[in-house]
Motif scaffolding. Structure first.
Motif, PDB file in Angstrom:
ATOM      1  N   SER A  73       0.818  -1.217   0.000  1.00  0.00           N
ATOM      2  CA  SER A  73       0.000   0.000   0.000  1.00  0.00           C
ATOM      3  C   SER A  73       0.857   1.275   0.000  1.00  0.00           C
ATOM      4  N   TYR A  75       2.927   4.087  -1.471  1.00  0.00           N
ATOM      5  CA  TYR A  75       3.052   4.617  -2.820  1.00  0.00           C
ATOM      6  C   TYR A  75       4.037   5.776  -2.934  1.00  0.00           C
ATOM      7  N   TYR A 100      -9.573  -1.134  -1.275  1.00  0.00           N
ATOM      8  CA  TYR A 100      -9.383  -1.329  -2.714  1.00  0.00           C
ATOM      9  C   TYR A 100      -8.505  -0.199  -3.238  1.00  0.00           C
ATOM     10  N   TYR A 101      -7.369  -0.551  -3.810  1.00  0.00           N
ATOM     11  CA  TYR A 101      -6.389   0.453  -4.221  1.00  0.00           C
ATOM     12  C   TYR A 101      -6.808   1.231  -5.466  1.00  0.00           C
ATOM     13  N   LYS A 102      -7.752   0.717  -6.237  1.00  0.00           N
ATOM     14  CA  LYS A 102      -8.214   1.422  -7.435  1.00  0.00           C
ATOM     15  C   LYS A 102      -9.607   2.008  -7.229  1.00  0.00           C
ATOM     16  N   ASN A 104     -12.645   4.739  -6.410  1.00  0.00           N
ATOM     17  CA  ASN A 104     -12.878   6.127  -6.832  1.00  0.00           C
ATOM     18  C   ASN A 104     -12.606   7.106  -5.694  1.00  0.00           C
ATOM     19  N   LEU A 106     -10.358   7.045  -3.107  1.00  0.00           N
ATOM     20  CA  LEU A 106      -9.153   6.505  -2.485  1.00  0.00           C
ATOM     21  C   LEU A 106      -8.805   7.284  -1.216  1.00  0.00           C
ATOM     22  N   ASN A 135       5.096  -0.537  -6.416  1.00  0.00           N
ATOM     23  CA  ASN A 135       3.665  -0.507  -6.089  1.00  0.00           C
ATOM     24  C   ASN A 135       2.898   0.398  -7.045  1.00  0.00           C
ATOM     25  N   LYS A 136       3.442   1.578  -7.356  1.00  0.00           N
ATOM     26  CA  LYS A 136       2.766   2.490  -8.287  1.00  0.00           C
ATOM     27  C   LYS A 136       2.651   1.859  -9.666  1.00  0.00           C
ATOM     28  N   ARG A 138       2.497  -1.340 -10.354  1.00  0.00           N
ATOM     29  CA  ARG A 138       1.515  -2.427 -10.247  1.00  0.00           C
ATOM     30  C   ARG A 138       0.097  -1.872 -10.170  1.00  0.00           C
ATOM     31  N   ILE A 139      -0.110  -0.850  -9.342  1.00  0.00           N
ATOM     32  CA  ILE A 139      -1.450  -0.294  -9.135  1.00  0.00           C
ATOM     33  C   ILE A 139      -1.959   0.404 -10.406  1.00  0.00           C
ATOM     34  N   ASN A 140      -1.097   1.143 -11.058  1.00  0.00           N
ATOM     35  CA  ASN A 140      -1.511   1.911 -12.231  1.00  0.00           C
ATOM     36  C   ASN A 140      -1.375   1.147 -13.535  1.00  0.00           C
TER      37      ASN A 140
END
Length: 141
Positions: A73, A75, A100-102, A104, A106, A135-136, A138-140
């Motif tokens: 988590s 970032y 949930y990392y994605k 709306n 956040l 992490n960024k 992976r998340i994006n």
């Protein structure tokens, strides 16, 4: 010297073995202590899965608040090195608190650590900022 460092708000490194003995009951099955630091009564531990913060409260320190921050988590990480005089080194981690990392809406938080100017925080910073970068991606991605 470490007591004075702790009194002035600076963390000092503690061996993984000592942390495992003292805080092993808080670890998840298969989780391994990588490194950790202590500030008089408070402690934080970096494991292979998360960052665990132990805030011992009250006169006796028996009341304890435990905060767990998942490594995936984190970032962003910022570092400020000590200058001349009484300045300390600071490391601030920014992390996602939403389940949930994605999402709306956040939600994020940050946590700041202070280290004595004698402690070299650059390797710790590089490890955490590398993790934040991955992490960024992976998340994006």
């Amino acid at each position: 010297m470490s007591l004075f460092s702790g009194l002035f708000g600076n963390y000092t490194e503690v061996s993984p073995r000592e942390l495992q003995q003292q805080y092993g009951a808080y670890l998840m099955p298969g989780e391994t202590v990588q490194t950790g630091f202590r500030l008089v009564r408070d402690t934080f531990i970096l494991t292979d899965k998360r960052l665990i913060l132990f805030d011992h409260q009250g006169v006796t320190g028996k009341k304890t608040r435990v905060v767990s921050i998942d490594l995936d988590s984190i970032y962003d990480v910022t570092m400020e090195t000590a200058g001349t005089g009484f300045d300390d080194s600071e490391l601030t981690i920014h992390y996602i608190t939403s389940p949930y990392y994605k999402a709306n809406n956040l939600q994020t938080a940050s946590y700041r650590f202070e280290f004595s100017k004698k402690f070299n925080i650059q390797p710790f910073y590089v490890a955490l900022v590398s993790l934040a970068y991955e992490n960024k991606q992976r998340i994006n991605g």
